[in-house]
Design a protein around this motif. Structure first.
Motif, PDB file in Angstrom:
ATOM      1  N   GLU A 201       0.834  -1.263  -0.199  1.00 34.65           N
ATOM      2  CA  GLU A 201      -0.013   0.049  -0.068  1.00 34.65           C
ATOM      3  C   GLU A 201       0.888   1.124  -0.083  1.00 34.65           C
ATOM      4  OE1 GLU A 201      -2.505   0.003   3.528  1.00 34.65           O
ATOM      5  OE2 GLU A 201      -0.728  -0.489   4.915  1.00 34.65           O
ATOM      6  N   ASN A 202       0.304   2.153  -0.713  1.00 35.67           N
ATOM      7  CA  ASN A 202       1.205   3.654  -0.688  1.00 35.67           C
ATOM      8  C   ASN A 202       0.158   4.717  -0.806  1.00 35.67           C
ATOM      9  OD1 ASN A 202       3.360   5.237  -0.618  1.00 35.67           O
ATOM     10  ND2 ASN A 202       4.015   4.540  -2.497  1.00 35.67           N
ATOM     11  N   GLY A 203       0.406   5.808  -0.385  1.00 33.82           N
ATOM     12  CA  GLY A 203      -0.486   7.128  -0.376  1.00 33.82           C
ATOM     13  C   GLY A 203      -0.043   7.903  -1.505  1.00 33.82           C
ATOM     14  N   ASN A 204      -0.253   9.142  -1.121  1.00 31.11           N
ATOM     15  CA  ASN A 204       0.603  10.385  -2.068  1.00 31.11           C
ATOM     16  C   ASN A 204       1.738  10.589  -1.536  1.00 31.11           C
ATOM     17  OD1 ASN A 204      -2.192  11.086  -3.026  1.00 31.11           O
ATOM     18  ND2 ASN A 204      -2.700  12.101  -1.241  1.00 31.11           N
ATOM     19  N   ASN A 248       3.718   2.382  -6.677  1.00 33.93           N
ATOM     20  CA  ASN A 248       2.287   1.992  -6.399  1.00 33.93           C
ATOM     21  C   ASN A 248       1.982   0.823  -5.550  1.00 33.93           C
ATOM     22  OD1 ASN A 248       1.640   4.507  -8.128  1.00 33.93           O
ATOM     23  ND2 ASN A 248       2.221   3.444  -9.852  1.00 33.93           N
ATOM     24  N   ALA A 249       0.983   0.600  -5.191  1.00 34.68           N
ATOM     25  CA  ALA A 249       0.564  -0.530  -4.736  1.00 34.68           C
ATOM     26  C   ALA A 249       0.541  -1.808  -5.735  1.00 34.68           C
ATOM     27  CB  ALA A 249      -0.602  -0.358  -3.783  1.00 34.68           C
ATOM     28  N   LEU A 271      -2.049   8.444   5.607  1.00 30.74           N
ATOM     29  CA  LEU A 271      -1.854   7.431   4.642  1.00 30.74           C
ATOM     30  C   LEU A 271      -0.693   6.544   5.052  1.00 30.74           C
ATOM     31  CD1 LEU A 271      -2.839   9.203   1.251  1.00 30.74           C
ATOM     32  CD2 LEU A 271      -4.368   7.616   2.614  1.00 30.74           C
ATOM     33  N   ARG A 272      -0.734   5.340   4.384  1.00 29.22           N
ATOM     34  CA  ARG A 272       0.362   4.391   5.007  1.00 29.22           C
ATOM     35  C   ARG A 272       1.236   3.726   3.523  1.00 29.22           C
ATOM     36  NH1 ARG A 272      -3.459   1.342   8.994  1.00 29.22           N
ATOM     37  NH2 ARG A 272      -3.974   0.062   6.976  1.00 29.22           N
ATOM     38  N   ARG A 273       2.471   3.763   3.812  1.00 28.81           N
ATOM     39  CA  ARG A 273       3.231   3.213   2.864  1.00 28.81           C
ATOM     40  C   ARG A 273       3.801   1.796   3.497  1.00 28.81           C
ATOM     41  NH1 ARG A 273       8.719   2.515   0.715  1.00 28.81           N
ATOM     42  NH2 ARG A 273       8.809   2.795  -1.602  1.00 28.81           N
ATOM     43  N   THR A 274       3.366   0.370   3.158  1.00 34.99           N
ATOM     44  CA  THR A 274       3.813  -0.880   3.652  1.00 34.99           C
ATOM     45  C   THR A 274       4.517  -1.611   2.680  1.00 34.99           C
ATOM     46  OG1 THR A 274       1.759  -0.466   4.974  1.00 34.99           O
ATOM     47  CG2 THR A 274       2.966  -2.728   5.149  1.00 34.99           C
TER      48      THR A 274
END
Length: 292
Positions: A201-204, A248-249, A271-274
């Motif tokens: 997952e990734n946001g802006n 991107n996810a 928002l999360r970057r996982t």
């Protein structure tokens, strides 16, 4: 990762630009593919190209399942205080070999349960890499020490609030840690240290910042990062070519972690970057070992 090394106490005006090796235009690129091609990973591990990214390799529903499993997992741990990061798994950074392997064994069952899903992207990735190496008479396996194996994977979500969520660093310096001289990952030496990231997952924002420099020992020692690889002050990177890599996810990417790199924070803190991550490298002409 942060460090209490000499780099943190250096006066900005006294910091000199990092010196070392930089690649030409044909090398310093992150090649994009629309499908998984494990042979392209071997090009990274052999130093033929800086990086490769497989767009949309993991389906959205699989990303969502793995991300949810991570955030709802009782084995997820916190790292840091002011801007805490979260992880599950074991990591070698600044740890003696025995401690890393002990922590690996403690989390192994939980990781196995976490990864027990259809379409496990880690199995797809390493299975494809193993098939590609087998054609050449090579193998890929977990790093070993005295009959014990390294960790399968590391789940992580860093939340640094500065210019970068994860400060500029390299992944090769930590392979010289005095406490790990008995661990076979140090046989990677100056070969490319492959950094694997499976974006769940990734946001802006959340881009990879990637500099065209593999710092030499002189620069690393001057900055106090010769055994940690972190952090490189921004003043030390002035004037050095840098690329932004959009992530991107569902994207899976591998790059030569010997280069200084960092992670951009999300513009929206909610928002999360996982990522599901790992490290790898050749320890001889035919053997790739993996660790975290």
């Amino acid at each position: 990762m942060s460090s209490t090394s000499a780099a943190a106490t250096l006066d900005a005006e006294s910091i000199k630009p990092v010196t070392g090796w930089s690649g030409d235009a044909d090398y310093f690129v992150v090649r994009e593919h629309q499908a998984f091609e494990p042979e392209a990973v071997l090009d990274v591990l052999r130093g033929k190209v800086a990086g490769v990214i497989f767009r949309g390799m993991v389906k959205p529903e699989d990303c969502a399942e793995l991300a949810n499993r991570f955030w709802n997992n009782p084995n997820r741990q916190t790292r840091g205080v002011e801007a805490p990061g979260y992880y599950m798994g074991a990591y070698t950074w600044q740890k003696p070999t025995a401690q890393y392997l002990d922590e690996t064994e403690q989390i192994a069952a939980a990781l196995d349960e976490y990864l027990d899903v259809p379409n496990n992207p880690l199995d797809t990735f390493y299975g494809g890499l193993a098939d590609a190496l087998a054609k050449e008479g090579g193998t890929v396996r977990l790093a070993q020490h005295e009959g014990r194996q390294g960790c399968r994977a590391l789940l992580r979500s860093w939340h640094g609030q500065g210019e970068y969520a994860l400060a500029p660093h390299d992944d090769n310096s930590q392979l010289t840690q005095p406490g790990q001289v008995d661990f076979e990952i140090q046989k990677v030496g100056n070969r490319p240290t492959g950094a694997l990231n499976i974006c769940l997952e990734n946001g802006n924002g959340g881009r990879l910042a990637y500099w065209n420099i593999q710092a030499d020992v002189t620069s690393k020692t001057a900055l106090g990062v010769e055994h940690t690889g972190s952090p490189y002050p921004m003043a030390s990177l002035e004037g050095i070519e840098m690329k932004w890599v959009e992530v991107n996810a569902g994207d899976v990417y591998v790059f030569n972690g010997n280069h200084v790199h960092a992670v951009e924070p999300n513009t929206d803190p909610s928002l999360r970057r996982t990522t599901l991550a790992g490290m790898m490298g050749f320890i001889d002409d035919r053997t790739v070992v993996t660790w975290t």
